[in-house]
Design an enzyme around this catalytic site. Structure first.
Site, PDB file in Angstrom:
ATOM      1  N   HIS A 192       4.772  13.354  13.959  1.00  0.00           N
ATOM      2  CA  HIS A 192       4.711  13.765  12.086  1.00  0.00           C
ATOM      3  C   HIS A 192       5.378  13.538  11.314  1.00  0.00           C
ATOM      4  CE1 HIS A 192       5.732  16.956  16.238  1.00  0.00           C
ATOM      5  NE2 HIS A 192       6.804  16.255  16.397  1.00  0.00           N
ATOM      6  N   GLY A 210       7.396  21.694  17.117  1.00  0.00           N
ATOM      7  CA  GLY A 210       6.947  22.302  17.966  1.00  0.00           C
ATOM      8  C   GLY A 210       8.601  23.669  17.434  1.00  0.00           C
TER       9      GLY A 210
END
Length: 284
Positions: A192, A210
């Protein structure tokens, strides 16, 4: 064999002490994009300590960040973390989460399913403080290449969307730096943040967490359908159906029914590519 389902299910729960205060909650909310506009009274409920309430999805990061994934080291579970995907998540709220708290978390493997080419491990965390239960959280972990051990296949139901136009549609932009801010709440996966690592994983650039999309979606439901009242949320579940990138926009479609809101989330800039599916918020 990497997965011994019977051994994993029989293992004693792991106990840990967790704590949080207003700074953890404010950081989490900011990581979801809260605070725009900065002086909006509705946004100050997420950012200003004197007015603060707690979005129930904070349960996914409270106290120990992604420590729930430590369940992958439980007896009977030995898997390659590179083969692990977060397939879905659910939380059940027993009462509103306080702005400051300390609690005991008991984590265990609640189920192991054999999907043939993959395994699904359900990691359950039950959290309680001195006044009793606070929340129960289930993470559905998809492990590629670890199926075929002869276990139960488990549920595989998919939820169709209502055959009518959504009652409400919201678009929520994702800031370019949002994943960098969200990861400060405990998910340090370089997928990320690090472009080189993302390329090794098959992505052009880092993707959003997510669980960040998960929290953004619940915030949209609370802010609109539930009139800003976080205490009305009883449970929230989703299946992670696809990725979204920082800089893109979430399209959040909501269908209202008595006591629940069904939701579908997609990425606007990629022709409404699915992001969250089988998503339901149950409420008072």
């Amino acid at each position: 064999m990497p997965i011994d389902a019977a051994k994993a299910l029989a293992a004693e729960p792991r106990r840990s002490e967790i704590a949080w205060d207003h700074k953890d909650i404010q950081l989490y909310h900011l990581g979801l994009g809260a605070g725009r506009p900065a002086t909006d009274p509705d946004e100050l409920r997420y950012t200003l300590e004197s007015k603060l309430h707690v979005l129930p999805s904070f349960a996914t990061v409270a106290g120990a960040g992604m420590a729930m994934l430590g369940g992958l080291g439980a007896p009977g579970i030995e898997v390659n973390l590179a083969a692990v995907l977060h397939g879905g998540h659910s939380i059940e709220l027993h009462r509103p989460i306080p702005v400051k708290g300390s609690a005991t978390s008991r984590s265990k493997v609640a189920a192991v399913y054999d999907k043939g080419k993959a395994a699904v491990i359900v990691l359950r965390s039950e959290v309680a403080d001195a006044d009793g239960p606070l929340w129960t959280s289930d993470a559905q972990i998809f492990v590629r290449g670890e199926g075929g051990f002869g276990g139960e296949r488990g549920p595989s139901e998919r939820m169709g969307l209502p055959e009518r136009e959504p009652d409400r549609t919201e678009e929520r932009p994702i800031r370019e730096e949002q994943a960098l801010l969200y990861r400060l709440s405990g998910d340090w996966n370089p997928l990320h943040a690090d472009p080189e690592f993302a390329k090794l994983a098959g992505f052009d650039r880092p993707i959003l967490h997510g669980l960040c999309s998960y929290g953004m979606t619940l915030k949209a439901v609370v802010d609109t359908v539930l009139g800003g009242d976080v205490s009305r949320v009883r449970s929230y579940r989703t299946r992670f159906a696809g990725i979204v990138f920082p800089g893109e926009t979430l399209r959040i479609r909501m269908w209202q029914e008595p006591g629940r809101v069904q939701v579908a989330v997609s990425a606007v800039e990629r022709d409404d590519a699915p992001v969250l599916a089988d998503t339901v918020v149950e409420h008072a």
